[in-house]
Scaffold this active site. Sequence first.
Site, short mmCIF file in Angstrom:
data_model
loop_
_atom_site.label_atom_id
_atom_site.label_comp_id
_atom_site.label_asym_id
_atom_site.label_seq_id
_atom_site.Cartn_x
_atom_site.Cartn_y
_atom_site.Cartn_z
N LYS A 87 35.07 13.05 36.96
CA LYS A 87 34.94 14.15 36.01
C LYS A 87 33.49 14.62 35.99
O LYS A 87 32.57 13.84 35.75
CB LYS A 87 35.33 13.64 34.62
CG LYS A 87 36.49 14.38 33.99
CD LYS A 87 36.82 13.74 32.66
CE LYS A 87 37.76 14.63 31.88
NZ LYS A 87 38.06 14.07 30.56
O1 G3P Z 1 40.56 15.46 27.72
C1 G3P Z 1 39.60 15.99 26.86
C2 G3P Z 1 39.72 15.39 25.52
O2 G3P Z 1 39.47 14.02 25.54
C3 G3P Z 1 38.92 16.06 24.46
O3 G3P Z 1 39.69 16.02 23.35
O4 G3P Z 1 40.19 16.00 20.97
O5 G3P Z 1 37.89 15.40 21.77
O6 G3P Z 1 38.69 17.75 21.87
P1 G3P Z 1 39.07 16.31 21.91
#
Ligand code: G3P
Length: 214
Positions: A83
């Site tokens: 990533k």
């Molecule tokens: O895959 C990306 C994810 O982990 C981010 O999620 O909920 O932190 O915006 P969030």
Amino acid sequence: MKFFIDTANVEEIKKGLEMGLVDGVTTNPTLLSKEKKNPDAVIGEILSVVDGPVSLEVIATDTKGMCEEARRLASLGTNAVIKIPMTEEGIKAVRTLSREGIKTNVTLIFQPVQALIAAKAGATYVSPFIGRIDDISLRGMDIVEDILVIFSNYMFETEVIVASIRNPLHVLQAALLGADIATIPFNVLKQLMNHPLTDIGIERFLKDWQSIKK
Ligand code: G3P
């Protein structure tokens, strides 16, 4: 459509695998920090329990550092995907890694042209962050729709991972748009199978069955 699980928690991954709902895994530094364990040990365990692609994020912010970290992470398992954040340095790293045959997932995408640039650099996946766009009162799923049109216009092989998913509606919308992958937190993965009318229906069937047995 593939379902990835968005977690670094090995127990959640194992439960998701038992449910047959885990085609791959995405992690990030925040998710790894929640495990409160040695990140290398957690990464090693995830790579060993999952056959599908596992996204592991670099911490370096310069191209050279990202490439070095990416090569180390890629050596940990044949299913490792690196990533890389969507920055100028990141895109240069993606170009280099792509030439070396290392799979990449360009993360933190918030507008469609970022995804176009990542695809042109040879990214294997792009990850638009839908929930975080919704959080600022914009339509996250519009970005996914635009990316899918762009990739189809130019026949890019880069796959779209709908990320930052917060609820089952996000998964429904991603599926309706034909996104390749949704990466889903464990709590949402479980919610996908539920409906209150299913529970009420089972309860009624069991009650009626008991009444004939009496
Ligand atoms: O895959 C990306 C994810 O982990 C981010 O999620 O909920 O932190 O915006 P969030």
